[in-house]
Write a protein that holds these residues in place. Structure first.
Motif, PDB file in Angstrom:
ATOM      1  N   UNK A 137       0.818  -1.228   0.000  1.00 25.95           N
ATOM      2  CA  UNK A 137       0.000   0.000   0.000  1.00 25.95           C
ATOM      3  C   UNK A 137       0.848   1.273   0.000  1.00 25.95           C
ATOM      4  N   UNK A 138       2.011   1.220   0.633  1.00 28.72           N
ATOM      5  CA  UNK A 138       2.879   2.403   0.669  1.00 28.72           C
ATOM      6  C   UNK A 138       3.393   2.754  -0.721  1.00 28.72           C
ATOM      7  N   UNK A 139       3.808   1.740  -1.491  1.00 36.75           N
ATOM      8  CA  UNK A 139       4.307   2.010  -2.839  1.00 36.75           C
ATOM      9  C   UNK A 139       3.170   2.438  -3.762  1.00 36.75           C
ATOM     10  N   UNK A 140       2.009   1.814  -3.622  1.00 33.76           N
ATOM     11  CA  UNK A 140       0.856   2.212  -4.429  1.00 33.76           C
ATOM     12  C   UNK A 140       0.468   3.651  -4.094  1.00 33.76           C
ATOM     13  N   UNK A 165       7.145  10.679   1.450  1.00 34.08           N
ATOM     14  CA  UNK A 165       7.105  10.030   2.761  1.00 34.08           C
ATOM     15  C   UNK A 165       6.719   8.559   2.613  1.00 34.08           C
ATOM     16  N   UNK A 166       5.711   8.266   1.792  1.00 35.46           N
ATOM     17  CA  UNK A 166       5.272   6.880   1.613  1.00 35.46           C
ATOM     18  C   UNK A 166       6.335   6.054   0.912  1.00 35.46           C
ATOM     19  N   UNK A 167       7.049   6.665  -0.036  1.00 29.44           N
ATOM     20  CA  UNK A 167       8.115   5.914  -0.692  1.00 29.44           C
ATOM     21  C   UNK A 167       9.230   5.590   0.302  1.00 29.44           C
ATOM     22  N   UNK A 168       9.585   6.539   1.147  1.00 27.69           N
ATOM     23  CA  UNK A 168      10.634   6.300   2.143  1.00 27.69           C
ATOM     24  C   UNK A 168      10.230   5.183   3.115  1.00 27.69           C
ATOM     25  N   UNK A 169       8.958   5.185   3.529  1.00 24.38           N
ATOM     26  CA  UNK A 169       8.472   4.118   4.404  1.00 24.38           C
ATOM     27  C   UNK A 169       8.499   2.770   3.680  1.00 24.38           C
ATOM     28  N   UNK A 170       8.085   2.765   2.411  1.00 18.99           N
ATOM     29  CA  UNK A 170       8.154   1.536   1.601  1.00 18.99           C
ATOM     30  C   UNK A 170       9.593   1.046   1.506  1.00 18.99           C
ATOM     31  N   UNK A 171      10.518   1.969   1.213  1.00 22.05           N
ATOM     32  CA  UNK A 171      11.919   1.599   1.032  1.00 22.05           C
ATOM     33  C   UNK A 171      12.510   1.001   2.309  1.00 22.05           C
TER      34      UNK A 171
END
Length: 194
Positions: free
Chosen positions: A149-152, A167-173
């Motif tokens: 869901x973070x990457x989407x 922010x969501x990409x960093x959490x995904x990473x």
């Protein structure tokens, strides 16, 4: 994780109402397919296998085009070979090394080799569409579900709110790194005698 659960998580990450996702439905579908493909290509691939038998009656070179042999409903499923692509299982199941790979998708071997063979490969995940029902399970490894869901959300909200998307990409990473570290440790073999 199913399609409905993913949509709810992306909605919550965007601090939006479900109506916003109706407006963004094409972007959501595209972002989900892109995210599943990227995750499957770089983090945790979904694998499948193609089985075939050779009775040794066809000496000479035999070629198995995995793109053609693994198509489902006209859609390509073969992405790349798994780490140990070919195994033989006559009386036991073991690695088979007497083959070559051409063009990244064709297994080439001697037709006089006798056995039941399995070719293991990373597959392209099944795509979602605007007609996908909410109870449809998404084609990703369960271990990556918290990161999906973070990457989407990153792709969905990238145009509207770059700060939120970053922010969501960093959490995904960060989650991706944890998962890759964990899978690397599982593959490591500990040897005694030090």
């Amino acid at each position: 994780m199913n399609w409905g659960e993913l949509k709810n998580e992306v909605k919550d990450l965007g601090f939006e109402e479900m109506e916003a996702l109706v407006e963004y439905k094409d972007i959501l579908v595209s972002a989900t397919n892109r995210a599943m493909y990227i995750i499957n290509s770089t983090v945790l691939p979904m694998t499948s296998r193609y089985d075939f038998m050779q009775d040794g009656s066809e000496p000479g070179i035999k070629k198995y085009d995995m793109i053609e042999l693994t198509k489902e409903g006209g859609s390509r499923k073969f992405l790349s070979f798994a780490d140990t692509p070919v195994k033989i299982h006559n009386e036991t199941y073991e690695t088979f090394n007497d083959f070559d790979i051409e063009e990244g998708h064709i297994v080439v071997m001697d037709g006089s080799c006798v056995g039941n063979f399995s070719v293991f490969y990373k597959r392209i995940p099944s795509r979602v569409s605007e007609n996908t029902t909410d109870d449809t399970e998404l084609d990703v490894d369960a271990r990556i579900e918290p990161a999906l869901p973070l990457l989407v959300a990153h792709y969905v909200w990238l145009d509207d709110d770059e700060r939120k998307a970053t922010q969501y990409y960093n959490e995904y990473d960060a989650l991706k790194t944890d998962i890759l570290t964990e899978t690397t440790l599982i593959r490591a073999k500990i040897r005694g005698g030090f």
